[in-house]
Design a protein around this motif. Structure first.
Motif, PDB file in Angstrom:
ATOM      1  N   GLU A 117       0.816  -1.208   0.000  1.00  0.00           N
ATOM      2  CA  GLU A 117       0.000   0.000   0.000  1.00  0.00           C
ATOM      3  C   GLU A 117       0.854   1.265   0.000  1.00  0.00           C
ATOM      4  O   GLU A 117       0.547   2.230  -0.717  1.00  0.00           O
ATOM      5  CB  GLU A 117      -0.907  -0.021   1.235  1.00  0.00           C
ATOM      6  N   GLU A 142       0.772   4.231  -2.842  1.00  0.00           N
ATOM      7  CA  GLU A 142       0.458   5.629  -2.558  1.00  0.00           C
ATOM      8  C   GLU A 142       1.648   6.538  -2.843  1.00  0.00           C
ATOM      9  O   GLU A 142       1.475   7.669  -3.304  1.00  0.00           O
ATOM     10  CB  GLU A 142       0.016   5.774  -1.100  1.00  0.00           C
ATOM     11  N   ARG A 198      -4.606   5.422 -10.899  1.00  0.00           N
ATOM     12  CA  ARG A 198      -4.953   4.519  -9.793  1.00  0.00           C
ATOM     13  C   ARG A 198      -5.653   3.265 -10.322  1.00  0.00           C
ATOM     14  O   ARG A 198      -5.332   2.140  -9.919  1.00  0.00           O
ATOM     15  CB  ARG A 198      -5.859   5.263  -8.804  1.00  0.00           C
ATOM     16  N   ARG A 214      -4.339  -0.755 -10.339  1.00  0.00           N
ATOM     17  CA  ARG A 214      -5.156  -1.799  -9.709  1.00  0.00           C
ATOM     18  C   ARG A 214      -5.497  -2.922 -10.687  1.00  0.00           C
ATOM     19  O   ARG A 214      -5.760  -4.059 -10.268  1.00  0.00           O
ATOM     20  CB  ARG A 214      -6.436  -1.201  -9.120  1.00  0.00           C
ATOM     21  N   ILE A 269      -3.177  -4.682  -4.434  1.00  0.00           N
ATOM     22  CA  ILE A 269      -2.645  -3.748  -3.443  1.00  0.00           C
ATOM     23  C   ILE A 269      -2.718  -4.401  -2.061  1.00  0.00           C
ATOM     24  O   ILE A 269      -3.794  -4.807  -1.610  1.00  0.00           O
ATOM     25  CB  ILE A 269      -3.417  -2.414  -3.445  1.00  0.00           C
ATOM     26  N   PRO A 310      -2.520  -4.164   1.830  1.00  0.00           N
ATOM     27  CA  PRO A 310      -2.601  -3.167   2.912  1.00  0.00           C
ATOM     28  C   PRO A 310      -1.439  -3.298   3.899  1.00  0.00           C
ATOM     29  O   PRO A 310      -0.923  -4.388   4.141  1.00  0.00           O
ATOM     30  CB  PRO A 310      -3.936  -3.498   3.591  1.00  0.00           C
ATOM     31  N   THR A 311      -1.059  -2.183   4.469  1.00  0.00           N
ATOM     32  CA  THR A 311      -0.036  -2.186   5.508  1.00  0.00           C
ATOM     33  C   THR A 311      -0.627  -2.808   6.771  1.00  0.00           C
ATOM     34  O   THR A 311      -1.692  -2.386   7.228  1.00  0.00           O
ATOM     35  CB  THR A 311       0.424  -0.748   5.817  1.00  0.00           C
ATOM     36  N   THR A 313       5.438  -5.087   5.350  1.00  0.00           N
ATOM     37  CA  THR A 313       4.278  -5.610   4.607  1.00  0.00           C
ATOM     38  C   THR A 313       4.664  -6.879   3.865  1.00  0.00           C
ATOM     39  O   THR A 313       3.900  -7.858   3.832  1.00  0.00           O
ATOM     40  CB  THR A 313       3.761  -4.550   3.623  1.00  0.00           C
TER      41      THR A 313
END
Length: 347
Positions: A44, A48, A97, A101, A106, A108-109, A147
């Motif tokens: 993630e 970002e 974005r 995807r 993706i 997540p942390t 991660t």
């Protein structure tokens, strides 16, 4: 043929290296992963961070373009009737974005990783900067790393972690302090210092030489280029550029086109696992020339015109090669916009 599924995790710097979605390395990576059932993943934070850099670069380029337009107007002593419009970054970023995807999952942390990443920066613990004589930094590197470690711990799959940040992760070999984070699952973790190193592990590099002559003379390549160029992406832009977009005009493209290669970037060639043929991928710069016919129906009698148009565009080509290096099939991906458009009435 069945393959052991692998999870391929890219650091932020690898997104810049492979240039999704139209970079040749990115296209080859997707082809190898799709063929073998591997999963392409972005932490993630990397996702970002890439978006933030992309948006910043777009804003800088827009400001430079606006400044250059004003300087150009002042140099000529003229006033531009329409200054470069204000930048609306929202649809641009939504498109980027969405594209990412489509290619990557993706990740997540983990909830615990944010605090641990800050502690590693404060403690000068890898992959954060370890130099006590400098300001602490590297919490983003730590969050990305943690991660990846969590993905290893919570799955039975082999993890390939790809980065060229040698300070944070190691120069070819993972730093010892980071290897200790992997525990008993270390045998399922592979550190790759760059996407090309990764591809060399997953596929066999091929020596086929595909150049301008081979691409321009390939009927299968020209067929896919012609099909792409006849689509709606170019149709209305061609008519508008040739001054044929108004009322009272009926225009059509004859389909008699001439293509030429003006440049080739990033040619990469690999033998996909289990395949007898090699695959080559490149970003190819094209020049297209064709005639557009128009009838001015508002005139009495109506008037026919033939307009010669030419323009450049880029496209990513994925080509399947025979044992002898000939192009057996081709797909055109990620066609870029028109540039350097020219139009001339010839009849």
């Amino acid at each position: 043929m069945a393959y052991a599924q692998r999870v391929i995790i890219l650091d932020t710097n690898q997104l810049k290296a492979v240039q999704p979605p139209n970079g040749a390395l990115c296209t080859m990576l997707v082809a190898v992963a799709d063929h073998a059932g591997h999963k392409l993943v972005l932490p993630e934070i990397a996702f970002e961070e890439h978006l933030a850099h992309y948006g910043h670069e777009v804003k800088e380029l827009h400001q430079k373009a606006r400044t250059a337009l004003r300087a150009y107007s002042a140099k000529l002593g003229t006033m531009q009737s329409d200054d470069l419009s204000d930048l609306n970054l929202i649809p641009i970023m939504e498109s980027v974005r969405s594209t990412l995807r489509e290619i990557f999952t993706i990740l997540p942390t983990p909830d615990w990783a944010g605090r641990e990443a800050m502690l590693r920066e404060a403690r000068r613990q890898a992959p954060a900067a370890t130099n006590w004589q400098a300001k602490g930094e590297g919490s983003r590197d730590a969050a990305i790393w943690l991660t990846a470690v969590e993905a290893l711990r919570t799955s039975e799959e082999t993890i390939h972690f790809v980065s060229t940040d040698k300070r944070a992760f190691g120069d070819g070999t993972l730093l010892n302090d980071l290897a200790a984070d992997l525990g008993e699952a270390a045998d399922r973790f592979v550190y790759c210092c760059g996407v090309e190193v990764l591809l060399d592990k997953l596929a066999k590099r091929h020596t086929a030489k595909i150049g301008q002559n081979e691409i321009e003379s390939s009927a299968v390549v020209l067929d896919v280029v012609r099909t792409a160029s006849m689509g709606s992406q170019f149709f209305f832009s061609i008519l508008s550029g040739a001054g044929l977009g108004g009322e009272g005009i009926v225009a059509s493209r004859t389909g008699d086109q001439k293509f030429s290669v003006t440049g080739i970037k990033e040619m990469v060639t690999y033998m996909l696992p289990g395949r007898e043929k090699a695959w080559a991928c490149a970003n190819v710069q094209w020049r297209l020339e064709e005639n557009v016919t128009a009838t001015l129906i508002d005139l009495n009698p109506s008037v026919n015109r033939t307009i010669h148009v030419s323009f450049g565009f880029s496209a990513t080509l994925l080509m399947e090669l025979s044992d002898g290096g000939d192009i057996d099939s081709a797909s055109m991906l990620h066609v870029g916009g028109m540039r350097d458009f020219k139009a001339e009435v010839v009849e």
